[in-house]
Design a protein around this motif. Structure first.
Motif, PDB file in Angstrom:
ATOM      1  N   SER A 236       0.812  -1.217   0.000  1.00  0.00           N
ATOM      2  CA  SER A 236       0.000   0.000   0.000  1.00  0.00           C
ATOM      3  C   SER A 236       0.838   1.255   0.000  1.00  0.00           C
ATOM      4  O   SER A 236       0.330   2.333   0.273  1.00  0.00           O
ATOM      5  N   GLY A 237       2.142   1.133  -0.268  1.00  0.00           N
ATOM      6  CA  GLY A 237       2.977   2.319  -0.323  1.00  0.00           C
ATOM      7  C   GLY A 237       3.468   2.741   1.046  1.00  0.00           C
ATOM      8  O   GLY A 237       3.554   1.947   1.988  1.00  0.00           O
ATOM      9  N   SER A 238       3.774   4.022   1.175  1.00  0.00           N
ATOM     10  CA  SER A 238       4.498   4.529   2.344  1.00  0.00           C
ATOM     11  C   SER A 238       3.644   4.685   3.591  1.00  0.00           C
ATOM     12  O   SER A 238       4.181   4.772   4.691  1.00  0.00           O
ATOM     13  N   ILE A 239       2.336   4.731   3.447  1.00  0.00           N
ATOM     14  CA  ILE A 239       1.490   4.972   4.622  1.00  0.00           C
ATOM     15  C   ILE A 239       1.024   3.668   5.264  1.00  0.00           C
ATOM     16  O   ILE A 239       1.294   3.412   6.437  1.00  0.00           O
ATOM     17  N   ASN A 240       0.322   2.827   4.545  1.00  0.00           N
ATOM     18  CA  ASN A 240      -0.276   1.632   5.148  1.00  0.00           C
ATOM     19  C   ASN A 240       0.620   0.402   5.083  1.00  0.00           C
ATOM     20  O   ASN A 240       0.286  -0.630   5.647  1.00  0.00           O
ATOM     21  N   GLY A 241       1.753   0.488   4.379  1.00  0.00           N
ATOM     22  CA  GLY A 241       2.736  -0.571   4.429  1.00  0.00           C
ATOM     23  C   GLY A 241       2.392  -1.808   3.626  1.00  0.00           C
ATOM     24  O   GLY A 241       1.858  -1.733   2.522  1.00  0.00           O
ATOM     25  N   ILE A 242       2.660  -2.977   4.195  1.00  0.00           N
ATOM     26  CA  ILE A 242       2.615  -4.238   3.461  1.00  0.00           C
ATOM     27  C   ILE A 242       2.208  -5.370   4.400  1.00  0.00           C
ATOM     28  O   ILE A 242       2.215  -5.212   5.618  1.00  0.00           O
ATOM     29  N   CYS A 243       1.834  -6.507   3.820  1.00  0.00           N
ATOM     30  CA  CYS A 243       1.514  -7.736   4.562  1.00  0.00           C
ATOM     31  C   CYS A 243       0.269  -7.572   5.420  1.00  0.00           C
ATOM     32  O   CYS A 243       0.324  -7.475   6.651  1.00  0.00           O
TER      33      CYS A 243
END
Length: 714
Positions: A181-188
């Motif tokens: 999700s990019g820089s705000i919500n991250g990953i996984c």
């Protein structure tokens, strides 16, 4: 970190894109030993750009020593299956690719599985956290415990600490697999843990927790996920790896080719992160070409040794840009250019905003006003070691950056961004834009200079707290009171607009208006909303927005230029249409539909030059979590398409979906651009400001008879 919810569905025929990069290093036959001489020490890096006063305090090693025998590779795969696995078995498909690789004895995949409610392989238990050795066609369970959230920093930290101790190699890679999700919500995003996700700072904390256990950085850290090739991600990974491999855009569900990766490492055991990064990129693009999806593919390899020079140069540019906000005319010109730069994951009011834009686009937007832009552009070019990109993103540079095209989650979004932002001045710029969004474009009383003092991001371990056993670093997100003004903010409407001439008809029947100087400065772009007027049911049905506006930006005068043509299916049903992506020679639109009774989006291409309109694919859009769907699927003959429209009750403020007629897809992707049918319609100007809000004028009525348009001028 638990944020919002994400859902996405994938099939073997869906796809999107990625970027990768790598660089060469010499391998040593010496096996690693942790000593006082090669343990990490804190060091302040010296910026390449001496105009920057930014302090970068990374942990660095006095020397690096390989942790295994020459020619050995361990690739750790953090495989958070989520709905990509439970609905479409995409994670299992990649496990199958790992099994098909001829890795030999010196290359191995070490995989942690979890995060999905169901798995294709019976051996993988959705109620357990499991670890697997995949090597030379064999898959062996080597560890199992109770299920834990894959979106928890501790879970990643435990996997890496165990894996590095048990399976060290001369070269080690780490791949995080899932939705991004990019820089705000991250990953996984773990669907078994309420879609808990790893924020960038949580990932950083997990990586720092094993840094003392390593005598050299990872050869590469990659993201088989969407939208993760961001400057904020690269800035964090600069401490932990030689190269980052990631995509600016949405990736397809099937993602990377793990057979190619395993085979190449076995055949070229002395390769480095750059070399395998190029292989990953090229194999990814070839797979995209195979199913005709190469146009939107992106994947980059970032040389992380160059990232501090980029951060430093960006800081100088951000300072110039921050100062320019005091000049309304100059800043509005730059802001318009930024909003028209390449962006990723879909940024519009229908599918939502990722706020991920191309970093080169942001830098070029201020090039004429900021002398520092060219230095930053050169530093960016130096950092991107390799990339692939399709025609949809011909200008993509390889790295994205957060920019608030429209703030979605108020104080939470801003608090998260504070901790990953590259520059205090850029944080100040974002704060000023967010303030303008909350206050309807009125920033005359903005005096929030103290936001610059909130910047404490120096990319060091000291930013984290240690756990009770003193082994794992933790990132604790706290919502900062600095952004209390945005707590209950709902983005999108309420732009403050003033006119010199209110919208009206001139003597020739043209519908027009002129803006005040201040409102012209605040305006980003103008479009028009088109509605079908159903007098019998007393409702208006939205067909979408058109950019067919006559514009005079110098004098602030705008007029309608609508010719009555719209997009329709072969059965003459007109679709609701919203611009998704402006490409060099064509535009991509999305249209809300039911596909076999399931809500989704039809994406279609409009090539104005060739006067062609055709269906592209089906896309599930951005989910509640803020992550965009990794799934694009092809229409199949016999699929039932039901157009959806937003409808408004003329006697109330109620809005709801209006359903069209069922249309059976027969395999022909052609759409049509035809005159709207005879009837009564409504037209309203929509004035979008540079803060992410918009103002919509009261609608006026018009009618269509044949190919003629008649506005009600009275």
């Amino acid at each position: 970190m638990k944020l919002k919810k994400i859902t996405a569905i994938l099939t073997a025929m869906l796809m999107m894109f990625g970027i990768s990069a790598c660089s060469e290093t010499e391998n040593s036959s010496e096996t690693a030993e942790i000593t006082e001489e090669n343990k990490i020490v804190n060091s302040v890096s010296v910026p390449a750009n001496q105009n920057s006063t930014l302090s970068i305090n990374r942990s660095v090693r006095s020397q690096t020593v390989p942790m295994g025998e020459t020619g050995t590779w361990t690739v750790f795969v953090y495989l958070c299956g989520s709905d990509l696995e439970s609905n479409l078995f995409c994670a299992s498909a990649d496990i199958e690719e790992m099994l098909e690789a001829s890795t030999g004895e010196n290359v191995r995949y070490i995989v942690q599985t979890g995060g999905a409610s169901d798995w294709y392989y019976d051996e993988i238990n959705p109620d357990s956290a499991q670890r697997w050795l995949i090597q030379d066609g064999e898959m062996t369970e080597i560890w199992s415990d109770d299920a834990v959230s894959m979106g928890d920093s501790q879970t990643l930290a435990n996997f890496l600490k165990w894996g590095i101790a048990e399976y060290p190699s001369a070269n080690m890679g780490l791949i995080l697999w899932n939705h991004g999700s990019g820089s705000i919500n991250g990953i996984c995003f773990d669907e078994t843990a309420d879609d808990d996700s790893l924020l960038l700072k949580e990932m950083d904390a997990a990586l720092y927790s094993v840094y003392d256990d390593m005598t050299e950085p990872f050869s590469f850290i990659g993201f088989d996920a969407c939208l993760m090739s961001t400057a904020e991600t690269a800035a964090i990974l600069g401490t932990h790896a030689d190269y980052m491999i990631a995509s600016q855009e949405i990736e397809p569900g099937y993602g990377w080719n793990y057979t190619v990766i395993g085979d190449y490492l076995a055949e070229h055991p002395d390769c480095d992160g750059l070399e395998i990064g190029k292989v990953i990129c090229d194999a990814f693009y070839a797979d995209c070409q195979e199913i005709g999806k190469e146009d939107s593919a992106t994947l980059s390899v970032i040389d992380l040794s160059k990232i501090d020079s980029l951060i430093s140069a960006f800081d100088s540019y951000a300072e110039d840009l921050y100062q320019i906000t005091e000049n309304n005319a100059d800043f509005s010109e730059i802001a318009r250019k930024i909003s028209s730069a390449d962006n990723f994951g879909g940024n519009n009011r229908i599918s939502g905003y990722t706020n991920m834009i191309d970093l080169a686009g942001l830098l070029r937007a201020g090039k004429e006003k900021c002398s520092s832009a060219q230095t930053a552009l050169q530093a960016l070019s130096d950092a991107v070691a390799y990339q692939i990109k399709g025609t949809d993103h011909a200008d993509a540079c390889g790295l994205s950056v957060y920019y608030p095209l429209q703030v979605q989650d108020g104080s939470q979004e801003l608090s998260i961004f504070k901790d990953v932002c590259l520059s205090a001045y850029y944080l100040g710029l974002v704060d000023k834009i967010a303030y303008g969004a909350v206050h309807s474009g009125n920033i005359s009383d903005y005096e929030n200079q103290s936001v610059l003092d909130l910047f404490t991001n120096h990319w060091s371990a000291e930013e984290y707290t240690t756990s009770s056993d003193n082994t794992t670093l933790n990132y604790l997100l706290s919502l900062n009171s600095q952004w209390d003004y945005a707590d209950d903010f709902s983005a999108g409407t309420d732009a403050e607009i003033s006119f010199i001439d209110e919208p009206a008809f001139d003597e020739d029947g043209n519908y027009w208006f002129s803006l005040s100087e201040e409102s012209l400065y605040n305006t980003d772009y103008i479009e028009a909303a088109i509605y079908f007027l159903d007098a019998e049911s007393e409702e208006m049905i939205e067909f979408g927005f058109t950019g067919e506006i006559w514009e005079d930006w110098e004098d602030g005068v705008f007029s309608d230029n609508f010719d009555g043509y719209w997009f329709c299916l072969a059965d003459d049903q007109f679709l609701s249409a919203y611009l998704f992506e402006e490409c060099e020679d064509y535009d991509i639109y999305i249209s809300p539909i039911l596909l076999n009774d399931e809500e989704t989006y039809l994406r279609f291409v409009y090539d104005e030059e060739a006067t062609e309109v055709y269906m592209l694919d089906i896309w599930n859009g951005q989910e509640e979590s803020g992550a965009v769907s990794r799934i694009t699927t092809e229409l199949q003959e016999g699929d039932i398409i039901t157009p959806l429209y937003t409808a408004y009750d003329l006697n109330s403020d109620d809005s709801y979906y209006y359903y069209g007629e069922e249309y059976e897809y027969d395999g022909d992707t052609e759409l049509y651009f035809e005159t709207l049918p005879d009837g009564d319609y409504l037209y309203a100007f929509c004035i979008n400001d540079i803060y992410g809000n918009y103002y919509q004028t009261d609608p006026v009525s018009f009618s269509i008879e044949g190919e003629d348009i008649y506005f009600d001028t009275f």
